[in-house]
Design an enzyme around this catalytic site. Structure first.
Site, PDB file in Angstrom:
ATOM      1  N   THR A  84     -36.835 -25.651 -22.595  1.00 43.73           N
ATOM      2  CA  THR A  84     -35.556 -25.045 -22.972  1.00 43.73           C
ATOM      3  C   THR A  84     -35.773 -23.574 -23.313  1.00 43.73           C
ATOM      4  O   THR A  84     -36.721 -23.225 -24.021  1.00 43.73           O
ATOM      5  CB  THR A  84     -34.928 -25.767 -24.177  1.00 43.73           C
ATOM      6  OG1 THR A  84     -34.677 -27.128 -23.822  1.00 43.73           O
ATOM      7  CG2 THR A  84     -33.616 -25.111 -24.577  1.00 43.73           C
TER       8      THR A  84
ATOM      9  N   PHE B 240     -34.391 -20.303 -25.236  1.00 36.01           N
ATOM     10  CA  PHE B 240     -33.568 -19.894 -26.362  1.00 36.01           C
ATOM     11  C   PHE B 240     -33.439 -18.374 -26.372  1.00 36.01           C
ATOM     12  O   PHE B 240     -34.332 -17.662 -25.891  1.00 36.01           O
ATOM     13  CB  PHE B 240     -34.211 -20.321 -27.684  1.00 36.01           C
ATOM     14  CG  PHE B 240     -34.236 -21.805 -27.928  1.00 36.01           C
ATOM     15  CD1 PHE B 240     -33.314 -22.399 -28.769  1.00 36.01           C
ATOM     16  CD2 PHE B 240     -35.184 -22.607 -27.318  1.00 36.01           C
ATOM     17  CE1 PHE B 240     -33.330 -23.764 -28.996  1.00 36.01           C
ATOM     18  CE2 PHE B 240     -35.214 -23.980 -27.544  1.00 36.01           C
ATOM     19  CZ  PHE B 240     -34.286 -24.557 -28.382  1.00 36.01           C
TER      20      PHE B 240
END
Length: 297
Positions: free
Chosen positions: A194, A196
């Site tokens: 992921t 960010f």
């Protein structure tokens, strides 16, 4: 935090009290303590206090209102694509992207102390996390049950004390709630990552010479070949686009708006020329921030 298990709500209160002491250094994130966003906040904050928030908007508001110096928002996942609608959240917030960070999502099967893998009949977690561990759970004969999120699921397992129920969550969640990892790295795909971004009230230009990313929004004109013409300047000036995503605002099926990530800084000569051409062929261009590149594209 409303609707969270008791142990998670208690941790939320403790973290919020710590963040109140030095709000200028606090890092806001969405989710329960132990969420992957919490992990990202700890990694990026390097010891700074962290502030749990109910939603992405709440995390952004914490920065706008001075209760936190930065907010950490997940914007895309290698398996599921877009996470947060950053192109909707950022323009109205007045915040800037000042950094990016990548978190390798490693799921653990977490149970109460003294539980064995053979005891577990049910695993609870966010539906995406359960889907990412589908093969391993099936091999063990464990039934997946969807819950609110990964970290809150770990807190519930800790509070309930039932050896037949485990949570799929991060190692951090296991540590915070005193759970035992029966297995680690149980995700089916090894590339689950992921991305960010860190948001702040003021822009922060990277040091000269450092590889940089720039994020921006624009709206094309409602004419034939509008996108082709708008993007042509990036190609002719050798600027690499690493992300191009379209979206519609306010339900209006008219000219599309686009979110773009490019390599480089706005004051780089080739990027400056490309942006000048982009502005010529679009209704408007809005910069979201320039920040150090965390990973080579």
């Amino acid at each position: 935090m409303q609707n969270y298990p008791e142990s998670a709500a208690r941790l939320v209160e403790e973290l919020a009290q710590a963040a109140e002491k030095t709000p200028e250094t606090a890092v806001a994130f969405q989710g329960a303590p132990g969420a992957y966003s919490h992990q990202a906040a700890r990694e990026m904050g390097q010891g700074a206090p962290t502030l749990p928030c109910l939603s992405f908007s709440d995390a952004i508001d914490a920065v706008r209102e001075g209760r936190a110096g930065r907010a950490i928002i997940p914007i895309e996942n290698s398996l599921h694509g877009r996470v947060a609608d950053i192109h909707f959240l950022l323009p109205e917030s007045g915040l800037w992207i000042v950094a990016e960070h990548f978190v390798r999502v490693r799921h653990s099967l977490l149970a109460v102390p003294r539980a064995a893998l053979s005891d577990v009949k049910v695993a609870i977690s966010h539906p995406q996390a359960l889907g990412q561990c589908r093969k391993r759970l099936r091999e063990w004969g464990i039934s997946p049950v969807a819950s609110f999120d990964t970290a809150a699921s770990a807190a519930k397992v800790a509070d309930d004390g039932d050896k037949t129920v485990a949570a799929v969550a991060s190692q951090l969640a296991g540590q915070l709630y005193g759970l035992t990892p029966l297995a680690e790295g149980i995700e089916d795909e090894a590339h689950n990552t992921t991305r960010f971004v860190s948001l702040a009230r003021e822009p922060l230009m990277p040091e000269a010479g450092l590889p940089a990313m720039t994020s921006l929004l624009f709206e094309v004109r409602s004419v034939p070949a509008a996108l082709y013409k708008a993007l042509g300047g990036f190609a002719t000036n050798g600027v690499n686009l690493t992300k191009l995503e379209s979206y519609m605002r306010d339900g209006q099926f008219q000219a599309a708006e686009f979110y773009v990530d490019i390599e480089g800084r706005p004051d780089d000569p080739n990027v400056e020329r490309a942006l000048d051409e982009l502005k010529y062929h679009t209704k408007w261009v809005r910069m979201l921030g320039t920040y150090p590149q965390a990973r080579a594209r």
